[in-house]
Design an enzyme around this catalytic site. Sequence first.
Site, PDB file in Angstrom:
ATOM      1  N   GLY A 149       0.872  -1.142  -0.207  1.00  0.00           N
ATOM      2  CA  GLY A 149       0.005   0.157  -0.118  1.00  0.00           C
ATOM      3  C   GLY A 149       0.898   1.307   0.119  1.00  0.00           C
ATOM      4  N   SER A 150       0.118   2.567  -0.388  1.00  0.00           N
ATOM      5  CA  SER A 150       1.205   3.712  -0.286  1.00  0.00           C
ATOM      6  C   SER A 150       0.698   4.294   1.048  1.00  0.00           C
ATOM      7  CB  SER A 150       0.184   4.704  -1.318  1.00  0.00           C
ATOM      8  OG  SER A 150       0.514   4.314  -2.654  1.00  0.00           O
ATOM      9  N   GLY A 151       1.585   5.203   1.323  1.00  0.00           N
ATOM     10  CA  GLY A 151       1.422   6.041   2.486  1.00  0.00           C
ATOM     11  C   GLY A 151       2.540   5.838   3.537  1.00  0.00           C
ATOM     12  N   HIS A 152       3.578   5.063   2.940  1.00  0.00           N
ATOM     13  CA  HIS A 152       4.839   4.664   3.933  1.00  0.00           C
ATOM     14  C   HIS A 152       6.043   5.122   3.391  1.00  0.00           C
ATOM     15  CE1 HIS A 152       1.793   1.840   5.674  1.00  0.00           C
ATOM     16  NE2 HIS A 152       1.395   1.093   4.830  1.00  0.00           N
ATOM     17  N   HIS A 208      -0.419   0.342  10.111  1.00  0.00           N
ATOM     18  CA  HIS A 208      -1.619   0.926   9.645  1.00  0.00           C
ATOM     19  C   HIS A 208      -2.772   0.995  10.777  1.00  0.00           C
ATOM     20  CE1 HIS A 208       0.127  -1.947   6.624  1.00  0.00           C
ATOM     21  NE2 HIS A 208      -0.149  -0.852   5.876  1.00  0.00           N
ATOM     22  N   ASP A 227      -2.051  -8.398   0.311  1.00  0.00           N
ATOM     23  CA  ASP A 227      -0.640  -8.351  -0.418  1.00  0.00           C
ATOM     24  C   ASP A 227      -0.319  -9.834  -0.884  1.00  0.00           C
ATOM     25  OD1 ASP A 227      -0.650  -5.882   0.639  1.00  0.00           O
ATOM     26  OD2 ASP A 227       1.305  -5.611   0.718  1.00  0.00           O
TER      27      ASP A 227
END
Lengths: 332, 332
Positions: free
Chosen positions: A54-57, A219, A110
């Site tokens: 996922g994005s945001g890391h 998360h 994932d």
Amino acid sequence: MKKILNDPQAYVDQMLDGLVLCHPELARTGDDGRVIVRSRGAVPGKVGIVTGGGSGHLPVFLGYVGEGLLDSCAVGNVFAGPRMDDCMTAARAADGGAGVLQLYGNYGGDRMNFDMAAEMLALEGLQVASVRVADDVASAPAEQREKRRGVAGLVFVYKAAGARAAAGASLEEVAALARKANDAVRSIGVALTPCVVPESGKASFEIADTEIEFGMGIHGEPGIWRGPLRSADALADEMLQQVLPELQLARGDRIALLVNSLGATPLEELYILYRRVRQVLHDLGIVIARPLVGRYATSMEMAGASISVMKLDDELAQLLAAPADCPFWSVR
Amino acid sequence: MKKILNDPQAYVDQMLDGLVLCHPELARTGDDGRVIVRSRGAVPGKVGIVTGGGSGHLPVFLGYVGEGLLDSCAVGNVFAGPRMDDCMTAARAADGGAGVLQLYGNYGGDRMNFDMAAEMLALEGLQVASVRVADDVASAPAEQREKRRGVAGLVFVYKAAGARAAAGASLEEVAALARKANDAVRSIGVALTPCVVPESGKASFEIADTEIEFGMGIHGEPGIWRGPLRSADALADEMLQQVLPELQLARGDRIALLVNSLGATPLEELYILYRRVRQVLHDLGIVIARPLVGRYATSMEMAGASISVMKLDDELAQLLAAPADCPFWSVR
């Protein structure tokens, strides 16, 4: 939601636009532009290493595509796994003729997409191996390590596997090394504040002004305890008590260490934490061969920190010291 | 105050402890340990470059002590200037026999202490020149540039002056180059949230949940306007409208560009901002020779961003491209 963005739905794609404009050594590909590859293309004869998540890391995951590290990354929405098609595109782009290792954090979504992609790619004749990094000790007991989440320890596994692939190892060898690196790394985090997922506009969790959550996932997955904020030294001690025992370190052992900010926590606080971590390890006679202090795996603007420890033998020490270069990290 | 620390009064010193333990190429000196120097000592025959300022802005200021950059830094409390004694110690430590340039951000307290230190050092027979960086366009009109504050543009001035000194220039030449670099750089910031000064436990300013302050300084100094948050593209446009006019850029001109986080604002948002900045500059025919996107000058956990633009001629372009290495930045 106080963020610098345009349309929340365009958050990921506009971020990727900016990223490849700034770093021309990276490029976007795939039917939705959600695959990041090295602009020079796959390295002929080298095992390709693919990641995704996922994005945001940032810099995780795509930020570690680079020399001596990864070859491609399938990019999901914020905190959401990548599409199976993008996992396949990422693998094909990474393939230099020696097969591809899927190396990613252990999360259900994932895993599902990477597993399906691997099956489809095998039908195409591509050799694919998979290693899931599961370093977060807070997420399952030692007897169920395969259930643990992947967090910042991923960075050391990327580095070791990337160096092994760059040195010309076979797919079996690179996968075995990645498994060994994963076996040698443990992490734990502590969250002080949530972050806001742009698409929903909501905080990733609720927490009181004086509380922290020890062992929380990146998360906002529940941790080990929630309670009042304590001192940096007390936090460092408790974090080490969580990550060290399973590694069975003895006096004279060498480790790689990462003191990582989850986002908002500034470098100043990381160094205060590092000061204590180093003191404790020093007193135990453990040698920090390679300290990293900074933002290596984040949750956007979440405040908090994590500690990752990798126990080193000569092989891992050498691989972590090998030259590498990506937009966010360089080893010389 | 939700921060990872021990005693707020020990914040700076424990941060410095951790920093030098992590980066052995840096060392603490001075009677209070508030001077950061290169562990190898001054470079014989090279002009020394000294900086200084308050803590809470990492990597600014001390983080730029390194090869091809600075030689020493006098460290103050959070958001407070360094002591005069430390400015003197920093200068002596940087002196390789070719004189010392004091190169720092334009703030009253810093100026007073550096000026007094320069006078005292002159009595000791040390050649000292001073250049104050004043790049924040929001802090005074163009006709009063000498009143402007120094912010993230400092990084480009450090880099250019550091490269000139490393190449063997005289004190007069390095000081002239630093003045030229300062003349060529403009910055502006926007703050979304305050940060908390550990010693006081209080937020650096108050702001509503939906408001931002455009042009705010890195210590919470008042900006140009306060109003509702707007889109990343609108912010980028307005920031460029503030920094570009004075530089009188023409089609084909080259610039160095820094899109900087004030702390909590994540890389994802910086890239969304960069995407627009790059688009506008591209449409104007301006070439970004050296884009930097990241955290180069912060206010601890403040959310917000700044943009710095330096107009380049061949000399500045060459100096910015010269090799340099410090714990937080490396140019090859």
